[in-house]
Design a protein around this motif. Structure first.
Motif, mmCIF file in Angstrom:
data_model
loop_
_atom_site.group_PDB
_atom_site.id
_atom_site.type_symbol
_atom_site.label_atom_id
_atom_site.label_comp_id
_atom_site.label_asym_id
_atom_site.label_seq_id
_atom_site.Cartn_x
_atom_site.Cartn_y
_atom_site.Cartn_z
ATOM 1 N N ASP A 171 0.823 -1.209 0.000
ATOM 2 C CA ASP A 171 0.000 0.000 0.000
ATOM 3 C C ASP A 171 0.862 1.267 0.000
ATOM 4 O O ASP A 171 0.623 2.205 0.753
ATOM 5 C CB ASP A 171 -0.951 -0.020 1.208
ATOM 6 N N GLY A 172 1.932 1.244 -0.835
ATOM 7 C CA GLY A 172 2.802 2.400 -0.977
ATOM 8 C C GLY A 172 3.876 2.537 0.085
ATOM 9 O O GLY A 172 4.662 3.473 0.065
ATOM 10 N N LYS A 202 5.001 5.889 -7.245
ATOM 11 C CA LYS A 202 5.349 7.253 -6.847
ATOM 12 C C LYS A 202 6.648 7.277 -6.047
ATOM 13 O O LYS A 202 6.724 7.853 -4.961
ATOM 14 C CB LYS A 202 4.218 7.895 -6.042
ATOM 15 N N SER A 203 7.647 6.581 -6.570
ATOM 16 C CA SER A 203 8.925 6.500 -5.879
ATOM 17 C C SER A 203 10.033 6.264 -6.896
ATOM 18 O O SER A 203 9.778 6.076 -8.072
ATOM 19 C CB SER A 203 8.913 5.357 -4.858
ATOM 20 N N LEU A 204 11.269 6.243 -6.417
ATOM 21 C CA LEU A 204 12.405 5.951 -7.276
ATOM 22 C C LEU A 204 12.405 4.475 -7.655
ATOM 23 O O LEU A 204 11.869 3.638 -6.932
ATOM 24 C CB LEU A 204 13.713 6.286 -6.542
#
Length: 181
Positions: free
Chosen positions: A34-35, A75-77
């Protein structure tokens, strides 16, 4: 939590059968829920230490060609490394010092096997020259060629979620064994 417990329970058998002189290398990547990055590698390693394992090194394996991830989803590297933990059961473990070329001998070409068969293509991690500096815990393409992002389906045409080059095991084997082991 269930994954960490199950893996640590499974690795108890490794602990039970490993020789006093033995080493265990664990290559493990992380995952999101979940992110949220879960820190699975470190959670497993900490539990293994609680089980009596001794952590000798945390190796950072910098993947040359990591599998790309969708930035819209994460939404991350993009993760470009994994950990390889070097664990032992006691201080009597076998270790062959590993050297890498210094700047003065950087053009040195060294064999890639203990008993190199020159008819076999060079595909594994090099045995370092005798004149070098102690290898560090950051392994990039100068240490191991590691193209891992490949679209080769395995088992019923499904791509494996954690491919790794077979050559990644060669250096740990050479560091922790002698000829004839």
């Amino acid at each position: 939590d269930d994954y960490v417990v199950a893996l640590v329970n499974h690795l108890r058998d490794c602990s039970r059968v490993i020789k006093d002189t033995g080493s265990f290398f664990l290559n493990i990547g992380d995952t999101y829920d979940d992110g949220n990055l879960l820190n699975i590698p470190h959670r497993v390693c900490i539990q293994l230490q609680r089980e009596g394992w001794i952590l000798r090194n945390t190796i950072i394996w910098n993947k040359t060609n990591p599998k790309p991830q969708s930035t819209r989803v994460h939404k991350s590297l993009n993760p470009t490394y994994e950990f390889i933990f070097h664990l032992v059961r006691g201080s009597n473990y076998k270790y062959n010092q590993t050297l890498v070329p210094t700047k003065s001998n950087s053009n040195f070409t060294f064999p890639r096997h203990r008993n190199r068969d020159t008819s076999v293509p060079e595909t594994v991690t090099p045995i370092p020259p005798s004149d070098g500096k102690i290898m560090g815990d950051f392994w990039d393409e100068t240490i191991i060629r590691s193209a891992v992002a490949r679209n080769v389906p395995v088992n019923d045409g499904v791509e494996h979620p954690a491919p790794f080059p077979e050559d990644i095991v060669t250096l740990p084997i050479l560091q922790s064994t002698d000829e004839g082991d």
